[in-house]
Scaffold this motif. Structure first.
Motif, PDB file in Angstrom:
ATOM      1  N   LYS A  59       0.814  -1.225   0.000  1.00  0.00           N
ATOM      2  CA  LYS A  59       0.000   0.000   0.000  1.00  0.00           C
ATOM      3  C   LYS A  59       0.840   1.265   0.000  1.00  0.00           C
ATOM      4  N   SER A 147      -8.249  -0.995   3.557  1.00  0.00           N
ATOM      5  CA  SER A 147      -8.884  -0.932   2.249  1.00  0.00           C
ATOM      6  C   SER A 147      -7.828  -1.230   1.175  1.00  0.00           C
ATOM      7  N   ASN A 149      -6.394  -0.275  -1.518  1.00  0.00           N
ATOM      8  CA  ASN A 149      -5.974   0.775  -2.439  1.00  0.00           C
ATOM      9  C   ASN A 149      -4.575   1.218  -2.033  1.00  0.00           C
ATOM     10  N   SER A 155     -10.729   4.435  -2.099  1.00  0.00           N
ATOM     11  CA  SER A 155     -10.958   3.038  -1.711  1.00  0.00           C
ATOM     12  C   SER A 155     -11.697   2.270  -2.804  1.00  0.00           C
ATOM     13  N   GLU A 184     -16.202   2.974   3.984  1.00  0.00           N
ATOM     14  CA  GLU A 184     -15.572   2.169   5.023  1.00  0.00           C
ATOM     15  C   GLU A 184     -16.432   2.139   6.294  1.00  0.00           C
ATOM     16  N   HIS A 234      -6.583  12.335   1.805  1.00  0.00           N
ATOM     17  CA  HIS A 234      -6.881  10.911   1.692  1.00  0.00           C
ATOM     18  C   HIS A 234      -7.889  10.761   0.572  1.00  0.00           C
TER      19      HIS A 234
HETATM   20 MG    MG Z   1      -8.231   3.129   3.696  1.00  0.00          MG
END
Ligand code: MG
Ligand code: TXA
Length: 325
Positions: A59, A147, A149, A155, A184, A234
């Motif tokens: 990630k 997640s 991604n 995500s 999420e 984010h």
């Molecule tokens: Mg995440």
């Protein structure tokens, strides 16, 4: 047996096979992407440092940002965390489901210290998605999964989204189509007597407050996020994001919401033409990705009401719009 039952049985057998294969890969320390009702997770055996390290690697995630441990049920969760009366009440109402509880970590828990970033608390979630549950049952260990991604990006809510960003890093993607909720999980901290909303998500604040009969507190100290992953920037698309837009400027793509959409000749996707928040939540990440692929420099996002799932949608939009590090 007719044709339909044959096909159904064949699909079931294929699902069993992929779950067994995935569990084997987890046992071998490999990464497996799997669907949950919120978003796809990038899973590893939470009890193996090396496997957990591979998540951070794939990630590009900072090591200080702890992961969520996925378990089958409350019973398994309690092997790793201490549930006070409030946590038990929340678990009873929302487990399995889109709720993650942060509770004190049991000293005897076998979960990798890397997975919890050395904290003395642990985030536990029992997803409701049947494929996730089948995988957790077959794996027999808690599965650490953020997640699926790249760190800081949008995500994934489909198997194809996972393949785009992490296809080369995972041993297997269990593809079960679109995620039902699309945002999420909601993260609630149950450390002392005061339940704390650490991240708005797939279960609304109102539903949680109703279930426990009291208000959720906000982390007061916003400079140092209570959920270490809640950094300002984010969920970032490549394009700039302009929030609360009531018009569309030349060259912009439009992320619309509701029936009244400004006149616009360019790329446009509507989160929910009927103005329904659950539908908007389910479409949010996929629409952001799709508009981003249009290559516009900027995406104008129409205002979303700040109640129910709107709180989580606006949280994600604000982070997606925040200045990039
Ligand atoms: Mg995440
Ligand atoms: O719906 C979801 O929650 C998805 C699916 C895959 O379950 N997972 C997910 O994980 O969103 P991730 O890693 O993208 O976000 C986990 C969040 C981060 O913000 C992290 O800082 C926070 O959970 N977290 C984990 N452990 C924590 C702890 N002990 N205390 C406070 N926050 C914690």
């Amino acid at each position: 047996m007719n044709n339909n039952t044959d096909q159904l049985e064949a699909r079931r057998a294929a699902r069993r096979e992929v779950v067994e294969e995935a569990a084997k890969l987890l046992f071998d320390g490999k990464l497996v992407a799997f669907p949950t009702e919120t978003v796809y997770g990038l899973g590893a055996d939470a009890t193996t440092d090396k496997a957990v390290a591979a998540i951070f690697e794939a990630k590009g995630r900072p090591r200080f940002n702890p992961l969520i441990m996925h378990v089958l049920d409350l019973e398994q969760a309690r092997q790793h965390g201490v549930f006070n009366r409030l946590a038990l009440k929340l678990a009873e109402a929302f487990m399995p489901g889109a709720l993650t509880l942060v509770v004190p970590r049991r000293p005897e828990s076998a979960i990798s210290l890397l997975a919890t970033a050395g904290l003395d608390t642990v985030a536990l979630r029992a997803p409701a998605h049947p494929m996730a549950r089948a995988l957790l049952k077959a794996a027999g260990v808690p599965v650490a999964a953020p997640s699926a991604n790249k760190s800081g990006r949008v995500s994934p809510t489909t198997g194809a989204h996972v393949a785009e960003q992490l296809g080369d890093d995972v041993a297997l993607i269990i593809d079960a189509g679109r995620c039902r909720i699309g945002l999420e999980s909601t993260i609630v901290g149950c450390i002392g007597d005061d339940p704390m909303l650490l991240r708005p998500g797939g279960i609304s604040r109102e539903d949680i407050e109703r279930a426990i009969g009291r208000r959720l507190r906000q982390p007061e100290d916003t400079a140092k996020p209570a959920a270490p992953g809640q950094l300002a920037s984010h969920y970032a698309p490549k394009a700039e994001l302009r929030l609360d837009a009531t018009d569309v400027r030349p060259g912009e793509a439009l992320l619309a919401f509701g029936p009244k959409v400004p006149e616009h000749g360019g790329p446009m996707l509507n989160l929910s033409p009927a103005g329904e928040l659950p539908e908007a939540a389910a479409n949010l990440f996929a629409h952001l990705r799709a508009l981003d692929e249009e290559g516009c420099a900027s995406i104008a996002a129409m205002p979303i009401p700040e109640f129910g799932l709107g709180e989580a949608i606006n949280d994600r939009l604000r982070r997606a719009a925040a200045p990039r590090e």
